[in-house]
Design an enzyme around this catalytic site. Structure first.
Site, PDB file in Angstrom:
ATOM      1  N   GLU A 122       0.840  -1.203   0.000  1.00  0.00           N
ATOM      2  CA  GLU A 122       0.000   0.000   0.000  1.00  0.00           C
ATOM      3  C   GLU A 122       0.874   1.252   0.000  1.00  0.00           C
ATOM      4  OE1 GLU A 122      -2.441   1.475  -0.638  1.00  0.00           O
ATOM      5  OE2 GLU A 122      -4.240   1.061   0.503  1.00  0.00           O
ATOM      6  N   ASP A 123       0.398   2.293  -0.643  1.00  0.00           N
ATOM      7  CA  ASP A 123       1.108   3.572  -0.634  1.00  0.00           C
ATOM      8  C   ASP A 123       1.048   4.214   0.751  1.00  0.00           C
ATOM      9  OD1 ASP A 123      -1.639   3.976  -0.807  1.00  0.00           O
ATOM     10  OD2 ASP A 123      -1.540   5.376  -2.485  1.00  0.00           O
ATOM     11  N   ASP A 161      -4.034   5.126   6.302  1.00  0.00           N
ATOM     12  CA  ASP A 161      -4.607   6.310   6.931  1.00  0.00           C
ATOM     13  C   ASP A 161      -5.490   5.834   8.088  1.00  0.00           C
ATOM     14  OD1 ASP A 161      -5.596   8.899   7.312  1.00  0.00           O
ATOM     15  OD2 ASP A 161      -6.848   8.901   5.543  1.00  0.00           O
ATOM     16  N   PHE A 195      -2.575  15.807   4.522  1.00  0.00           N
ATOM     17  CA  PHE A 195      -2.678  15.246   3.181  1.00  0.00           C
ATOM     18  C   PHE A 195      -1.365  15.391   2.418  1.00  0.00           C
ATOM     19  CE2 PHE A 195      -4.191  14.726  -1.142  1.00  0.00           C
ATOM     20  CZ  PHE A 195      -5.082  13.681  -0.984  1.00  0.00           C
ATOM     21  N   ARG A 240       0.493  12.389  -9.088  1.00  0.00           N
ATOM     22  CA  ARG A 240       1.090  11.052  -8.937  1.00  0.00           C
ATOM     23  C   ARG A 240       2.507  10.964  -9.499  1.00  0.00           C
ATOM     24  NH1 ARG A 240      -3.080   7.531  -7.377  1.00  0.00           N
ATOM     25  NH2 ARG A 240      -5.102   7.866  -8.330  1.00  0.00           N
TER      26      ARG A 240
HETATM   27  P1  IMP Z   1      -7.604   4.224   4.709  1.00  0.00           P
HETATM   28  O1  IMP Z   1      -8.558   3.153   4.287  1.00  0.00           O
HETATM   29  O2  IMP Z   1      -8.300   5.339   5.437  1.00  0.00           O
HETATM   30  O3  IMP Z   1      -6.417   3.692   5.483  1.00  0.00           O
HETATM   31  O4  IMP Z   1      -7.127   4.930   3.392  1.00  0.00           O
HETATM   32  C1  IMP Z   1      -6.117   4.469   2.618  1.00  0.00           C
HETATM   33  C2  IMP Z   1      -6.198   5.052   1.232  1.00  0.00           C
HETATM   34  O5  IMP Z   1      -6.578   6.431   1.246  1.00  0.00           O
HETATM   35  C3  IMP Z   1      -4.836   5.013   0.589  1.00  0.00           C
HETATM   36  O6  IMP Z   1      -4.670   3.835  -0.148  1.00  0.00           O
HETATM   37  C4  IMP Z   1      -4.827   6.240  -0.286  1.00  0.00           C
HETATM   38  O7  IMP Z   1      -5.313   5.900  -1.569  1.00  0.00           O
HETATM   39  C5  IMP Z   1      -5.789   7.192   0.354  1.00  0.00           C
HETATM   40  N1  IMP Z   1      -5.077   8.251   1.130  1.00  0.00           N
HETATM   41  C6  IMP Z   1      -4.989   8.359   2.480  1.00  0.00           C
HETATM   42  N2  IMP Z   1      -4.289   9.443   2.843  1.00  0.00           N
HETATM   43  C7  IMP Z   1      -3.889  10.037   1.694  1.00  0.00           C
HETATM   44  C8  IMP Z   1      -3.092  11.205   1.416  1.00  0.00           C
HETATM   45  O8  IMP Z   1      -2.598  11.931   2.295  1.00  0.00           O
HETATM   46  N3  IMP Z   1      -2.894  11.482   0.104  1.00  0.00           N
HETATM   47  C9  IMP Z   1      -3.411  10.723  -0.910  1.00  0.00           C
HETATM   48  N4  IMP Z   1      -4.160   9.627  -0.695  1.00  0.00           N
HETATM   49  C10 IMP Z   1      -4.397   9.285   0.595  1.00  0.00           C
HETATM   50 MG    MG Z   2      -4.399   3.631  -2.231  1.00  0.00          MG
END
Ligand code: IMP
Ligand code: MG
Length: 179
Positions: free
Chosen positions: A103-104, A107, A156, A169
């Site tokens: 995963e990138d 969050d 962010f 990106r």
């Molecule tokens: P989670 O399910 O809340 O953990 O969200 C994860 C996904 O939200 C990641 O795979 C990203 O695609 C997106 N995401 C979360 N934070 C950021 C950010 O700061 N910038 C860009 N994408 C984000």
């Molecule tokens: Mg993602």
């Protein structure tokens, strides 16, 4: 490095290309040692993780496979919706495999939690999660990622595969929203 604009927002330099690349090499070494001879199966979570996955795969020192799935939880904005939808199917069986979810960014943790459940039902030998970035303050559900590149504040970020409404990106460095 300079401030940049993506759509209507201004971002400031946060992690340089050099810092990113050094970290990915280090993570590749560590994951290679942990999965030596186990033929790990990387599952790259599209779209955001494509760049990190490409670099991490090239940093691996033991034979490694890669497959791609697409999920979505963020809309076009900056808030996690928490609703995970799988969009693209995995064609390879994960049964008996050592799955490493790539995963990138982690969050709230909802995406990786959903993925862990999805793969657990398919009987892998093991599941681990690699998040290049980890917003620990925003994390609310489940188990923390097993491998983390950088723990970052709950702000962010864009670049290195991460987008703001599909832009940003291509940036080689990572930038943080200017406050
Ligand atoms: P989670 O399910 O809340 O953990 O969200 C994860 C996904 O939200 C990641 O795979 C990203 O695609 C997106 N995401 C979360 N934070 C950021 C950010 O700061 N910038 C860009 N994408 C984000
Ligand atoms: Mg993602």
């Amino acid at each position: 490095m300079q401030e940049i604009s993506v759509h209507d927002k201004v971002f400031v330099p946060f992690l340089s290309e050099e810092e990113i690349q050094a970290k990915v090499i280090e993570m590749g070494k560590k994951i290679s040692q942990d999965f030596l001879g186990k033929d790990p199966l990387f599952i790259c979570i599209l779209n955001g993780a494509f760049m990190f996955a490409a670099d991490l795969l090239r940093a691996m020192e033991t034979p490694t496979e890669i497959q791609f799935v697409r999920v979505s939880s963020y809309g076009a904005g900056m808030e996690s919706t928490g609703k995970v939808k799988k969009m693209m199917n995995l064609e390879t069986s994960v049964e008996g495999r050592h799955v490493v979810i790539v995963e990138d960014i982690v969050d709230t943790g909802k995406t990786i939690e959903w993925l862990r459940e999805y793969f657990t039902e398919r009987n892998p030998a093991s599941i681990s999660v690699t998040g290049f970035l980890f917003k620990k303050e925003a994390f609310v559900v489940g188990k923390e990622p097993d491998y983390v590149g950088f723990e970052i504040p709950n702000k962010f970020v864009v670049g290195y595969g991460l987008d703001y409404a599909e832009h940003g990106r291509q940036l080689r460095a990572i930038y943080q929203l200017k406050s």
